[in-house]
Design an enzyme around this catalytic site. Structure first.
Site, short mmCIF file in Angstrom:
data_model
loop_
_atom_site.label_atom_id
_atom_site.label_comp_id
_atom_site.label_asym_id
_atom_site.label_seq_id
_atom_site.Cartn_x
_atom_site.Cartn_y
_atom_site.Cartn_z
N ALA A 244 48.08 56.21 13.26
CA ALA A 244 48.00 54.86 12.68
C ALA A 244 48.71 54.71 11.33
O ALA A 244 48.58 53.68 10.68
CB ALA A 244 46.55 54.38 12.55
N ALA A 245 49.50 55.72 10.92
CA ALA A 245 50.26 55.56 9.67
C ALA A 245 51.25 54.40 9.82
O ALA A 245 51.45 53.61 8.90
CB ALA A 245 51.01 56.85 9.34
N GLY A 246 51.85 54.29 11.01
CA GLY A 246 52.77 53.18 11.27
C GLY A 246 52.06 51.84 11.24
O GLY A 246 52.60 50.84 10.77
N ASP A 247 50.84 51.82 11.73
CA ASP A 247 50.05 50.57 11.70
C ASP A 247 49.73 50.19 10.26
O ASP A 247 49.76 49.01 9.90
CB ASP A 247 48.74 50.74 12.49
CG ASP A 247 49.00 51.06 13.95
OD1 ASP A 247 50.03 50.62 14.48
OD2 ASP A 247 48.16 51.76 14.56
O1 RIB Z 1 48.78 53.66 16.37
C1 RIB Z 1 47.59 54.37 16.56
C2 RIB Z 1 46.78 53.73 17.65
O2 RIB Z 1 47.47 53.87 18.86
C3 RIB Z 1 45.44 54.35 17.90
O3 RIB Z 1 44.42 53.79 17.10
C4 RIB Z 1 45.24 54.13 19.38
O4 RIB Z 1 44.22 53.25 19.69
C5 RIB Z 1 46.58 53.63 19.91
O5 RIB Z 1 46.56 52.29 20.11
#
Ligand code: RIB
Length: 306
Positions: A244-247
C-alpha cells in the site's frame, strides 16, 4: 463549496501471512504468523487522503459479511464519507498477501463485492464538489471508464492507479490527468523495462495527460502537459512492509494537488508519506498523519501544508 477527494474503487479484507520469503511457483514455505487487516487499493487511498487532512468520499461496494461491516467502520473512524459505498449480498473483496521479511509482498485479490460495481453506480454519484478523483483497477473496467469520463467532464483532476495492471482503453486514458503506475506496471503497459523518462514518454504517447512513475526506493518521476520532466528523490527509510505504499502516494498526491500544490511539491510530499508507510506493517493502518509527514519533511517552507 469545499472541494473533496472522491475515491471510486475497491475495499478488501487483507489476510496477511508473514514468511521469510515469497514462495516460488510450486513451492511451499512456512509462515511465521498472520494478520487480518483493512485494505483494498481504493479504501487505502481514501484513508491516506483523510489522514492527511482532505475531505474524502468513498464509493464502491462491500459484501454483507462481517468484513464489509469492518471495512465501513474503518473508513468511518477516519471520517471518510461512506454514503457512496453500497452493501451487496455476498462476500466482500479479499486479498491474500504474502509479506516477506525483507518488506516485499505478493498479492492475490478476490474481487467479491468490488466486482459488482457498475457504470450505473457511478452515474448515481455527485461529481460537482469532487476536486480530485482517485481510481484504480480493482473494480470492473466499464465502471472505471464511466468514473473517469464523468469526473473529467465535471472538471476534476483524475488520478488513475493502473493496478492490478490491465490494458487501458483509449477513452479511459483520454480522461486521465495523472497515470501513476509503479515500475512493474509501467513495464507491462509499455511492454518493456526502460529508463523513467523513456517509459513516461511511451505512456504519454498512449494518451494520458501526465505520468507519475512510482519508482520505490528511487522515488518518483513526473512528466506531462502540466509538468516538466522531474525526478523526485526518495527519502531513505528501512522498509518493513511496502504493501500500500503506492496507495499512500496516491492519497497524499491527491490531497496536496487539491490544496493547490504544484505537481512537483505534491509528489515530494507524497514520497515522504509513502516513505513513512513502508516503515509499518499493513495497508490502511500504515498510513501517516499530517504531523508525521510534516515532521519527516522538516517543516520545509517550500512545502506548505493544508
Ligand atoms: O495496494 C495494496 C492493496 O492491494 C492491499 O490492501 C490489497 O487489498 C490489494 O488491494
Amino acid at each position: 463549496m469545499q472541494k473533496s477527494v472522491l475515491v471510486i474503487g475497491s475495499l478488501n479484507l487483507d489476510l496477511v501471512v508473514h514468511a521469510e520469503r515469497i514462495p516460488l511457483a510450486g513451492e511451499t514455505v512456512r509462515g511465521s504468523g498472520y494478520d487480518s487487516l483493512l485494505g483494498g487499493k481504493g479504501a487505502n487511498q481514501a484513508v491516506a487522503a483523510a489522514k492527511l487532512g482532505a475531505q474524502v468520499r468513498m464509493a464502491g461496494r462491500v459484501g454483507s459479511d462481517s468484513y464489509g461491516a469492518a471495512l465501513l467502520e474503518g473508513l468511518d473512524e477516519v471520517e471518510v464519507d461512506v454514503a457512496g459505498v453500497q452493501v451487496t449480498e455476498g462476500p466482500s473483496g479479499l486479498a491474500v498477501i504474502t509479506h516477506s521479511s525483507d518488506g516485499q509482498n505478493a498479492i492475490v485479490v478476490q474481487s467479491g463485492a468490488n466486482g459488482l460495481v457498475t457504470a450505473a453506480d457511478v452515474s448515481a454519484l455527485e461529481f460537482a464538489n469532487a476536486g480530485v478523483v482517485l481510481l484504480q483497477l480493482e473494480i470492473p473496467m466499464d465502471a472505471v471508464v464511466a468514473a473517469a469520463q464523468a469526473s473529467h467532464k465535471a472538471g476534476a483532476v483524475v488520478i488513475l492507479d493502473p493496478a492490478p495492471v490491465a490494458a487501458l482503453p483509449e477513452e479511459l486514458l483520454r480522461a486521465v490527468t495523472w497515470l501513476t503506475p509503479n515500475e512493474t506496471e509501467a513495464a507491462q503497459l509499455v511492454a518493456g523495462s526502460m529508463e523513467p523518462r523513456q517509459t513516461a514518454e511511451r505512456l504519454l504517447a498512449m494518451g494520458c495527460r501526465n505520468v507519475a512513475l512510482k519508482l520505490g526506493e528511487r522515488g518518483a518521476f513526473l512528466m506531462g502537459a502540466d509538468c516538466e520532466p522531474t525526478p523526485v528523490p526518495a527519502l531513505p527509510v528501512k522498509a518493513v512492509d511496502t504493501t500500500a505504499a503506492g496507495d499512500c502516494f496516491n492519497g497524499a498526491f491527491a490531497t496536496r494537488l487539491l490544496a493547490g500544490d504544484s505537481p512537483e511539491v505534491a509528489a515530494r510530499y507524497a514520497n515522504a508519506a509513502a516513505a513513512i508507510s513502508v516503515t509499518r506493517l499493513g495497508a490502511q493502518v500504515s498510513m501517516p498523519s499530517r504531523n508525521e509527514v510534516e515532521g519527516l519533511l522538516g517543516r520545509s517552507p517550500q512545502i506548505p501544508l493544508v
